[in-house]
Design a protein around this motif. Structure first.
Motif, mmCIF file in Angstrom:
data_model
loop_
_atom_site.group_PDB
_atom_site.id
_atom_site.type_symbol
_atom_site.label_atom_id
_atom_site.label_comp_id
_atom_site.label_asym_id
_atom_site.label_seq_id
_atom_site.Cartn_x
_atom_site.Cartn_y
_atom_site.Cartn_z
ATOM 1 N N THR A 31 0.859 -1.175 0.000
ATOM 2 C CA THR A 31 0.000 0.000 0.000
ATOM 3 C C THR A 31 0.898 1.227 0.000
ATOM 4 O O THR A 31 1.927 1.243 0.669
ATOM 5 C CB THR A 31 -0.938 0.022 1.219
ATOM 6 O OG1 THR A 31 -1.762 1.186 1.154
ATOM 7 C CG2 THR A 31 -0.171 0.011 2.530
ATOM 8 N N TYR A 32 0.527 2.236 -0.769
ATOM 9 C CA TYR A 32 1.359 3.438 -0.794
ATOM 10 C C TYR A 32 0.904 4.474 0.214
ATOM 11 O O TYR A 32 1.556 5.503 0.402
ATOM 12 C CB TYR A 32 1.393 4.046 -2.200
ATOM 13 C CG TYR A 32 0.152 4.782 -2.644
ATOM 14 C CD1 TYR A 32 0.008 6.146 -2.434
ATOM 15 C CD2 TYR A 32 -0.874 4.105 -3.295
ATOM 16 C CE1 TYR A 32 -1.130 6.820 -2.852
ATOM 17 C CE2 TYR A 32 -2.014 4.765 -3.717
ATOM 18 C CZ TYR A 32 -2.135 6.124 -3.496
ATOM 19 O OH TYR A 32 -3.260 6.781 -3.908
ATOM 20 N N TYR A 33 -0.204 4.169 0.918
ATOM 21 C CA TYR A 33 -0.781 5.151 1.821
ATOM 22 C C TYR A 33 -1.683 4.424 2.813
ATOM 23 O O TYR A 33 -2.261 3.388 2.497
ATOM 24 C CB TYR A 33 -1.607 6.158 1.008
ATOM 25 C CG TYR A 33 -2.353 7.197 1.810
ATOM 26 C CD1 TYR A 33 -1.671 8.231 2.434
ATOM 27 C CD2 TYR A 33 -3.740 7.150 1.921
ATOM 28 C CE1 TYR A 33 -2.360 9.186 3.172
ATOM 29 C CE2 TYR A 33 -4.439 8.105 2.645
ATOM 30 C CZ TYR A 33 -3.738 9.124 3.270
ATOM 31 O OH TYR A 33 -4.421 10.064 3.993
ATOM 32 N N LEU A 34 -1.782 4.939 4.034
ATOM 33 C CA LEU A 34 -2.719 4.417 5.020
ATOM 34 C C LEU A 34 -3.712 5.523 5.364
ATOM 35 O O LEU A 34 -3.335 6.529 5.964
ATOM 36 C CB LEU A 34 -1.993 3.945 6.278
ATOM 37 C CG LEU A 34 -1.170 2.660 6.148
ATOM 38 C CD1 LEU A 34 -0.410 2.389 7.432
ATOM 39 C CD2 LEU A 34 -2.071 1.475 5.796
ATOM 40 N N ARG A 35 -4.955 5.320 4.990
ATOM 41 C CA ARG A 35 -5.959 6.366 5.211
ATOM 42 C C ARG A 35 -6.500 6.347 6.637
ATOM 43 O O ARG A 35 -7.095 7.326 7.085
ATOM 44 C CB ARG A 35 -7.105 6.211 4.224
ATOM 45 C CG ARG A 35 -7.996 5.020 4.480
ATOM 46 C CD ARG A 35 -9.201 4.978 3.546
ATOM 47 N NE ARG A 35 -8.827 4.542 2.203
ATOM 48 C CZ ARG A 35 -9.726 4.211 1.276
ATOM 49 N NH1 ARG A 35 -11.016 4.298 1.554
ATOM 50 N NH2 ARG A 35 -9.333 3.807 0.079
ATOM 51 N N HIS A 36 -6.318 5.236 7.349
ATOM 52 C CA HIS A 36 -6.840 5.121 8.709
ATOM 53 C C HIS A 36 -5.719 5.279 9.730
ATOM 54 O O HIS A 36 -4.540 5.012 9.448
ATOM 55 C CB HIS A 36 -7.510 3.759 8.917
ATOM 56 C CG HIS A 36 -8.729 3.565 8.080
ATOM 57 N ND1 HIS A 36 -9.900 4.255 8.302
ATOM 58 C CD2 HIS A 36 -8.964 2.766 7.015
ATOM 59 C CE1 HIS A 36 -10.812 3.880 7.421
ATOM 60 N NE2 HIS A 36 -10.262 2.980 6.622
ATOM 61 N N THR A 37 -6.097 5.683 10.935
ATOM 62 C CA THR A 37 -5.185 5.663 12.069
ATOM 63 C C THR A 37 -5.666 4.604 13.049
ATOM 64 O O THR A 37 -6.842 4.210 13.043
ATOM 65 C CB THR A 37 -5.105 7.032 12.765
ATOM 66 O OG1 THR A 37 -6.422 7.428 13.164
ATOM 67 C CG2 THR A 37 -4.504 8.071 11.831
ATOM 68 N N PHE A 38 -4.735 4.146 13.914
ATOM 69 C CA PHE A 38 -5.018 2.994 14.761
ATOM 70 C C PHE A 38 -4.535 3.282 16.180
ATOM 71 O O PHE A 38 -3.345 3.153 16.482
ATOM 72 C CB PHE A 38 -4.315 1.752 14.207
ATOM 73 C CG PHE A 38 -4.623 1.471 12.766
ATOM 74 C CD1 PHE A 38 -5.710 0.696 12.413
ATOM 75 C CD2 PHE A 38 -3.824 2.002 11.760
ATOM 76 C CE1 PHE A 38 -5.996 0.440 11.077
ATOM 77 C CE2 PHE A 38 -4.109 1.752 10.422
ATOM 78 C CZ PHE A 38 -5.194 0.976 10.081
#
Length: 255
Positions: free
Chosen positions: A145-152
């Motif tokens: 994945t080139y990006y993570l749209r969610h935070t955890f």
């Protein structure tokens, strides 16, 4: 927890996340090598509660159906399952693959897992948020994945792609060692060091204990720079670049 790296990189990806000590359960993360290689490497087949597949590309899903045939509950998104079915043209063989929906948690043995969307050139790719219920230990597994749209929030361990550095990519392009189309694909399908730093900085790292960097490119990564940069950004010393055959200890406390 322990993370055993069976294979990592474009030739194949497969990891074993073990929890609970000598008698605890484990999860397979992706199945991008032969089932024989997986079986030999794990040596504790009966303790595997399930297999989590991120997407349909062969270096992650090569043995997904065979793993399910051998009694391991194997999960992927419906888009991933449908694409594998279309590619293989044997729909009756895929009834044992189990569909997971984005953002809907479900149990697998002692674990609770949730698929989340990622950005990759696949049908319905996902990462996995994993919680080991007896201890509350939480893991993010995100690759391709080139990006993570969610935070955890509250994550203890990250198993996350760090495929290339922008400086090496640019140098290869300028020297004619990198095709423009490949560069475009990398920029829109794989995680760079800079983007990983951005993703980690966007998250609450209060509970962070360890990070394992996976899926490094042989030609476009610098392991030392990647590890040291992530250490600086996160403030944690337990950062490793995954190597096949190695096992990394993921601990809430250092002893």
């Amino acid at each position: 927890m322990d993370l055993q790296v069976i294979a990592t990189g474009s030739a194949g990806n497969c990891y074993v996340l073990r929890a609970g000590g000598a008698h605890g359960q484990s999860l397979l993360l992706d199945a991008g090598i032969s089932p024989e290689q997986i079986a030999v490497a794990t040596q504790d087949w009966d303790r595997i509660a399930g297999c989590l597949v991120t997407h349909e590309h062969q270096d992650h899903a090569k043995s997904a159906i065979e793993i399910s045939r051998r009694g391991i509950r194997t999960y992927a998104t419906q888009g991933t399952i449908d694409t594998i079915r279309e590619r293989q043209r044997h729909s009756d063989e895929y009834v044992q693959l189990r569909s997971a929906r984005y953002r809907q948690a479900f149990p697998i043995g002692d674990f609770t897992v949730t698929a989340f969307p990622v950005e990759h050139d696949a049908a319905e790719p996902c990462g996995w948020l994993i919680r080991y219920d007896p201890t509350g230990e939480t893991v993010v597994y995100a690759t391709d994945t080139y990006y993570l749209r969610h935070t955890f929030p509250g994550v203890h361990y990250w198993i996350v792609e760090c495929n290339y550095t922008e400086s090496i990519l640019q140098r290869q392009l300028e020297e004619g060692d990198l095709d423009g189309k490949l560069r475009t694909r990398l920029l829109t399908s794989h995680m760079s060091l800079r983007r990983l730093c951005d993703a980690l900085e966007a998250n609450d790292l209060t509970e962070l204990r360890a990070i394992v960097l996976v899926h490094l490119s042989d030609a476009r990564s610098d392991e030392r720079i990647m590890v040291e940069t992530i250490k600086d950004v996160t403030g944690t010393e337990d950062v490793w670049a995954a190597e096949a055959g190695e096992t990394y200890q993921l601990r809430l406390t250092p002893f």
